[in-house]
Design an enzyme around this catalytic site. Structure first.
Site, PDB file in Angstrom:
ATOM      1  N   ARG A  17       0.849  -1.184   0.000  1.00  0.00           N
ATOM      2  CA  ARG A  17       0.000   0.000   0.000  1.00  0.00           C
ATOM      3  C   ARG A  17       0.889   1.240   0.000  1.00  0.00           C
ATOM      4  NH1 ARG A  17      -4.300   2.280   4.556  1.00  0.00           N
ATOM      5  NH2 ARG A  17      -5.280   3.803   3.161  1.00  0.00           N
ATOM      6  N   HIS A  18       0.468   2.274  -0.700  1.00  0.00           N
ATOM      7  CA  HIS A  18       1.221   3.537  -0.749  1.00  0.00           C
ATOM      8  C   HIS A  18       1.383   4.132   0.644  1.00  0.00           C
ATOM      9  CE1 HIS A  18      -2.404   5.894   0.051  1.00  0.00           C
ATOM     10  NE2 HIS A  18      -3.030   5.094  -0.809  1.00  0.00           N
ATOM     11  N   ALA A  22      -2.292  13.238   3.294  1.00  0.00           N
ATOM     12  CA  ALA A  22      -3.036  14.095   4.216  1.00  0.00           C
ATOM     13  C   ALA A  22      -4.479  13.634   4.332  1.00  0.00           C
ATOM     14  CB  ALA A  22      -2.961  15.548   3.752  1.00  0.00           C
ATOM     15  N   TRP A  23      -5.037  13.150   3.236  1.00  0.00           N
ATOM     16  CA  TRP A  23      -6.431  12.700   3.251  1.00  0.00           C
ATOM     17  C   TRP A  23      -6.580  11.386   4.020  1.00  0.00           C
ATOM     18  CZ3 TRP A  23      -9.609  13.854  -1.790  1.00  0.00           C
ATOM     19  CH2 TRP A  23      -9.623  15.239  -1.994  1.00  0.00           C
ATOM     20  N   ASN A  24      -5.567  10.512   3.963  1.00  0.00           N
ATOM     21  CA  ASN A  24      -5.602   9.321   4.809  1.00  0.00           C
ATOM     22  C   ASN A  24      -5.691   9.725   6.276  1.00  0.00           C
ATOM     23  OD1 ASN A  24      -3.177   7.472   2.824  1.00  0.00           O
ATOM     24  ND2 ASN A  24      -5.399   7.304   2.799  1.00  0.00           N
ATOM     25  N   GLU A  93      -7.140   2.513  -6.926  1.00  0.00           N
ATOM     26  CA  GLU A  93      -8.137   2.323  -5.881  1.00  0.00           C
ATOM     27  C   GLU A  93      -9.531   2.255  -6.509  1.00  0.00           C
ATOM     28  OE1 GLU A  93      -9.406   1.206  -3.208  1.00  0.00           O
ATOM     29  OE2 GLU A  93      -8.152   2.347  -1.795  1.00  0.00           O
ATOM     30  N   CYS A  95     -13.098   3.416  -7.502  1.00  0.00           N
ATOM     31  CA  CYS A  95     -13.660   4.740  -7.777  1.00  0.00           C
ATOM     32  C   CYS A  95     -14.954   4.902  -6.985  1.00  0.00           C
ATOM     33  CB  CYS A  95     -13.927   4.921  -9.269  1.00  0.00           C
ATOM     34  SG  CYS A  95     -14.504   6.591  -9.646  1.00  0.00           S
ATOM     35  N   TYR A  96     -14.991   5.952  -6.159  1.00  0.00           N
ATOM     36  CA  TYR A  96     -16.136   6.179  -5.278  1.00  0.00           C
ATOM     37  C   TYR A  96     -17.085   7.265  -5.790  1.00  0.00           C
ATOM     38  CZ  TYR A  96     -14.091   3.180  -1.696  1.00  0.00           C
ATOM     39  OH  TYR A  96     -13.598   2.099  -1.002  1.00  0.00           O
TER      40      TYR A  96
END
Length: 224
Positions: A17-18, A22-24, A93, A95-96
């Site tokens: 996993r990367h 900041a969003w994580n 990932e 797509c949401y």
């Protein structure tokens, strides 16, 4: 999970996993939005690269999103590789759709019915459109597991490092253990973790999960 050896002739996949973004850190959903690593993610990627420097890896591939590419490039940098990084959009990932860019609380307020279906793990539920068109979990699972197996077949018997996303790791874990798609995710998916699989006759087998010891290393300069 204890590391076991891949069967002779099988392809070994180091699925990674990367590093953190900041969003994580604030639990803001990324999906296909291209968010870079933050300072902690860059630190994690550097430690990951150092941890893998001595491993026999034949190819390094990644999702085409920046956070995965940055992490993969840190692996290549330490190894002194001269070949270009191989990227594959099929390793992106999930797509949401309209969920992307929102906090979980914002999704629940803006899309209550869709949020409820997502939390209930309705694997065929469609997501509301946004900047990108959302995909169901089943479609996502089929996309990424097909891509992983295809890369394994293309490089049969070799060792690949594939840098992708939390959802991609979840799909590989479920495929390897035969877990139903609608069961809760009761396992952790850590940023910059190393997760090892063998692929033989088109089937994934889990060798180890959630290796993060390399992220706990303390620099000598930081010691009291």
């Amino acid at each position: 999970m204890t590391l076991t050896t891949a069967p002779q002739g099988a392809t070994t996949i180091l699925l990674i996993r990367h590093g953190e973004t900041a969003w994580n850190a604030e639990r803001r959903l990324q999906g296909h939005l291209d968010i870079p690593l933050n300072a902690e993610g860059e630190r994690q990627a550097a430690l990951l690269g150092a941890a893998l420097a001595g491993e026999a890896i034949d190819h390094v591939l990644s999702s085409d999103l920046g956070r995965a590419r940055q992490t993969a490039e840190a692996i290549l940098c330490v190894r002194g590789a001269t070949t270009a990084l191989q990227v594959d959009p099929q390793l992106r990932e999930r797509c949401y759709g309209g969920f992307e860019g929102l906090l979980y609380s914002e999704i629940a307020a803006r899309y209550p019915a869709d949020f409820a279906a997502w939390q209930a793990r309705n694997v065929d539920a469609t997501l509301p459109p946004g900047k990108n068109q959302g995909e169901s979990f089943r479609a996502f699972f089929d996309r990424v597991t097909t891509a992983i197996v295809a890369h394994a077949a293309r490089h049969s018997g070799q060792t690949l490092a594939l840098v992708a996303h939390g959802g991609v790791l979840e799909c590989a874990y479920r495929a390897a253990l035969g877990l139903a798609l609608d069961t809760p995710r009761d396992f952790k998916v850590h940023n910059a973790s190393i997760n090892r699989f063998a692929v033989e006759q088109g089937k994934l087998r889990l060798l180890s999960w959630g290796e993060v010891e390399h992220l706990r290393q303390v620099a000598l300069d930081d010691l009291p």
